[in-house]
Every structure is written in C-alpha cells, then in structure tokens.
Design an enzyme around this catalytic site. Sequence first.
Site, PDB file in Angstrom:
ATOM      1  CB  SER A   1      -0.858   0.024   1.265  1.00  0.00           C
ATOM      2  OG  SER A   1      -1.471   1.290   1.424  1.00  0.00           O
TER       3      SER A   1
ATOM      4  CE1 TYR B   1      -4.067  -1.718   5.339  1.00  0.00           C
ATOM      5  CE2 TYR B   1      -3.070   0.367   4.686  1.00  0.00           C
ATOM      6  CZ  TYR B   1      -3.741  -0.794   4.360  1.00  0.00           C
ATOM      7  OH  TYR B   1      -4.075  -1.046   3.051  1.00  0.00           O
TER       8      TYR B   1
HETATM    9  N1  LIG Z   1      -8.680   0.088  -1.091  1.00  0.00           N
HETATM   10  C1  LIG Z   1      -7.574   0.823  -0.990  1.00  0.00           C
HETATM   11  O1  LIG Z   1      -7.591   2.074  -1.078  1.00  0.00           O
HETATM   12  C2  LIG Z   1      -6.252   0.145  -0.803  1.00  0.00           C
HETATM   13  C3  LIG Z   1      -5.081   0.926  -0.912  1.00  0.00           C
HETATM   14  C4  LIG Z   1      -3.855   0.309  -0.728  1.00  0.00           C
HETATM   15  C5  LIG Z   1      -3.793  -1.041  -0.468  1.00  0.00           C
HETATM   16  N2  LIG Z   1      -4.959  -1.760  -0.358  1.00  0.00           N
HETATM   17  C6  LIG Z   1      -4.836  -3.187  -0.079  1.00  0.00           C
HETATM   18  O2  LIG Z   1      -5.491  -3.912  -1.102  1.00  0.00           O
HETATM   19  C7  LIG Z   1      -6.071  -5.095  -0.553  1.00  0.00           C
HETATM   20  C8  LIG Z   1      -7.568  -5.127  -0.838  1.00  0.00           C
HETATM   21  O3  LIG Z   1      -8.163  -3.935  -0.396  1.00  0.00           O
HETATM   22  P1  LIG Z   1      -9.759  -3.753  -0.375  1.00  0.00           P
HETATM   23  O4  LIG Z   1     -10.033  -2.302  -0.346  1.00  0.00           O
HETATM   24  O5  LIG Z   1     -10.369  -4.595  -1.431  1.00  0.00           O
HETATM   25  O6  LIG Z   1     -10.043  -4.342   1.090  1.00  0.00           O
HETATM   26  P2  LIG Z   1     -11.218  -5.226   1.702  1.00  0.00           P
HETATM   27  O7  LIG Z   1     -11.085  -5.077   3.179  1.00  0.00           O
HETATM   28  O8  LIG Z   1     -12.510  -4.878   1.073  1.00  0.00           O
HETATM   29  O9  LIG Z   1     -10.845  -6.718   1.237  1.00  0.00           O
HETATM   30  C9  LIG Z   1     -10.005  -7.544   1.976  1.00  0.00           C
HETATM   31  C10 LIG Z   1     -10.493  -8.965   1.867  1.00  0.00           C
HETATM   32  O10 LIG Z   1      -9.652  -9.768   2.701  1.00  0.00           O
HETATM   33  C11 LIG Z   1     -10.465 -10.687   3.401  1.00  0.00           C
HETATM   34  N3  LIG Z   1      -9.789 -11.100   4.635  1.00  0.00           N
HETATM   35  C12 LIG Z   1      -9.553 -10.327   5.732  1.00  0.00           C
HETATM   36  N4  LIG Z   1      -8.960 -11.064   6.682  1.00  0.00           N
HETATM   37  C13 LIG Z   1      -8.819 -12.321   6.172  1.00  0.00           C
HETATM   38  C14 LIG Z   1      -8.277 -13.521   6.685  1.00  0.00           C
HETATM   39  N5  LIG Z   1      -7.758 -13.583   7.920  1.00  0.00           N
HETATM   40  N6  LIG Z   1      -8.264 -14.621   5.891  1.00  0.00           N
HETATM   41  C15 LIG Z   1      -8.798 -14.578   4.641  1.00  0.00           C
HETATM   42  N7  LIG Z   1      -9.339 -13.460   4.114  1.00  0.00           N
HETATM   43  C16 LIG Z   1      -9.354 -12.348   4.873  1.00  0.00           C
HETATM   44  C17 LIG Z   1     -11.750  -9.915   3.689  1.00  0.00           C
HETATM   45  O11 LIG Z   1     -12.815 -10.801   3.999  1.00  0.00           O
HETATM   46  C18 LIG Z   1     -11.939  -9.151   2.399  1.00  0.00           C
HETATM   47  O12 LIG Z   1     -12.691  -9.895   1.468  1.00  0.00           O
HETATM   48  C19 LIG Z   1      -5.719  -5.084   0.929  1.00  0.00           C
HETATM   49  O13 LIG Z   1      -4.503  -5.775   1.123  1.00  0.00           O
HETATM   50  C20 LIG Z   1      -5.505  -3.620   1.217  1.00  0.00           C
HETATM   51  O14 LIG Z   1      -4.682  -3.417   2.351  1.00  0.00           O
HETATM   52  C21 LIG Z   1      -6.169  -1.204  -0.515  1.00  0.00           C
END
Ligand SMILES: NC(=O)c1ccc[n+]([C@@H]2O[C@H](COP(=O)([O-])OP(=O)(O)OC[C@H]3O[C@@H](n4cnc5c(N)ncnc54)[C@H](O)[C@@H]3O)[C@@H](O)[C@H]2O)c1
Length: 261
Positions: free
Chosen positions: A141, A165
């Site tokens: 991220s 985070y």
């Molecule tokens: N959305 C953003 O702006 C953004 C920016 C930078 C990085 N990210 C990263 O991208 C990825 C996806 O982001 P998102 O916005 O879709 O997040 P999100 O929280 O909607 O999706 C994360 C998914 O991981 C699953 N999860 C959580 N804990 C788990 C576990 N212990 N075992 C199995 N599954 C598990 C959740 O059920 C969910 O479906 C993440 O790693 C997040 O940190 C997101």
Amino acid sequence: MRLQDKVAIVTGGAQGIGREYCLRYAEEGASVAVLDVREEQAQAVAGEITQSGGQAMAVVSDVTSEQAMADAAKAVAERFGRIDILVNNAALYYDIDMTDQTIDYMKKVLDVNIFGVIIATRAVYPYMKQQKSGSIINIASIGAYPIGPRGVDGPDLPTVPTSGYGLSKSGVIYLTKSWAKALGRYNIRVNAIAPGVTLTEATLRVTGGRGGPDAWMKYTALDRLLNPQDLTGAAAFLASDDSAQMTGQTLVVDAGNIMLG
Ligand SMILES: NC(=O)c1ccc[n+]([C@@H]2O[C@H](COP(=O)([O-])OP(=O)(O)OC[C@H]3O[C@@H](n4cnc5c(N)ncnc54)[C@H](O)[C@@H]3O)[C@@H](O)[C@H]2O)c1
C-alpha cells in the site's frame, strides 16, 4: 490470453480489489481460487467466473491459520493440478480501526497483514518449488510510505503514533525483496503492488471520518483516485510471463500520489 493454463489463488478475493483480480485473471485464461473468510461472497465471485465460462472455486480459509492454509493449497492443487500464482491480497482493512493505538490492536493488524502473508506463502511454496516456477504478488500500500505534512500543529500526542497498517505494509515490501532473493533459485518470482487510494467499500468506511475521498484526491498528480479495476493490469502483468525477468519489485499504482511527497 496471458494466463492461459495457469492456476491462481487470490486471498481476500471475495470483495473489493481482490474480487477484481479474480475476474481479470479468469478473463486472462487462469483457473482461479477465490480464497476468503467471507464464504457467501467468495462463492458469488467463483460463481460469476464459472457462469461466464471460466474455471473457479471458492475456498473458505483464514490466512492466519497454518492448517487451514495448508488444506486450502492442497485442495486447489488437487482440483486444478498446480499453483502458478499467489496474490497475497487479504488484509485487515475493511474492519480496521485507524484510531486504535494500542499494542494489542497493532498485533491484531500484523497478525493478518504480515503473518497471513507469510502463512499463505509457506502453504503454496512447496507446489511452486516442485514445479520450479511461480509468481507471488504481495499487496502492499502507499500506506507503507509516510508522506504528507509533518504533524507539528496537530493535537497533543499522548503516545508515539504508530500505524499498524503502515507498518504491516512496509513489512510486505521487505518480505517481497527478501523472498525474491531466496526463491529465485526455484524460478519463483516475488513482486508487490502498492495501490493508492482505491474506491472500495472498505476505503469509503476508512476515509469516511477523514474528509472522504474528495479530501484525498488533491494528493494525486492525476487528480483522481483509483477504481478497483485500475489495479488489475499490474496484477495481470506481474502474474504473466511478460514480467519474467522481474522480481523483488514493488509497482506503485497510485495515480501519482507518493511522487508528490
Ligand atoms: N482500497 C484501498 O484504497 C487500498 C489501498 C492500498 C492497499 N490496499 C490493499 O489492497 C487489498 C484489498 O483492499 P480492499 O479495499 O479490497 O479491502 P477489503 O477489506 O474490502 O478486502 C479484503 C479482503 O480480505 C479478506 N480477509 C480479511 N482477513 C482475512 C483472513 N484472515 N483470511 C482470509 N481473508 C481475509 C476480507 O474478507 C476481504 O474480502 C488489501 O490488502 C488492502 O490493504 C487497498
């Protein structure tokens, strides 16, 4: 199709950006394991893929459990015959509390965002090692890069502020380089994507109390935020042979956010 005959596991594939990785990989010809703790949603994504003629399975597993992840990798290898791609996308993000500064909470975040990545990779590693090929893509991220103004005029700080985070995501970048070095001898490549602010349901929750997406937009050179689909090109590239000579790299896909410093 760039991923014809390849088999991918996407952790956290049930919603948000993970779901888009799954759909794109399927479009590119891969068989996809949609792995998540959210059973119904994982099944829905797998169903979407199979209904449009692709190959997919839902795998309900928690990335923090070594046994569950070993079982999950075995189930995928038995069903599809091999494992070529692992996207370590699952993270504590949707349910995160960015204001909780306790050590206990930090440990909880690291448990999913760091140990989950290590456990998932260890579960899949034997298959890739045996095949002598594989592509691991860790989702970091821009939170790994402390950017923005100094906090000189903010409120009094009751303790040393630490984003569990951000810490976890900089750890992901370290793991990417360290594993790239260690696993190259088995032709296993390890790269990362560092997404910028992406308009998922999770982001709307997380940024809601901090001015919402509009407040973040002014920090990007391109004057926009990302949609989840905007990250799938980088994910397809890193999974495919187009990036065969790349390992240990982090691709920052953020509409020009961290470059503004
Ligand atoms: N959305 C953003 O702006 C953004 C920016 C930078 C990085 N990210 C990263 O991208 C990825 C996806 O982001 P998102 O916005 O879709 O997040 P999100 O929280 O909607 O999706 C994360 C998914 O991981 C699953 N999860 C959580 N804990 C788990 C576990 N212990 N075992 C199995 N599954 C598990 C959740 O059920 C969910 O479906 C993440 O790693 C997040 O940190 C997101």
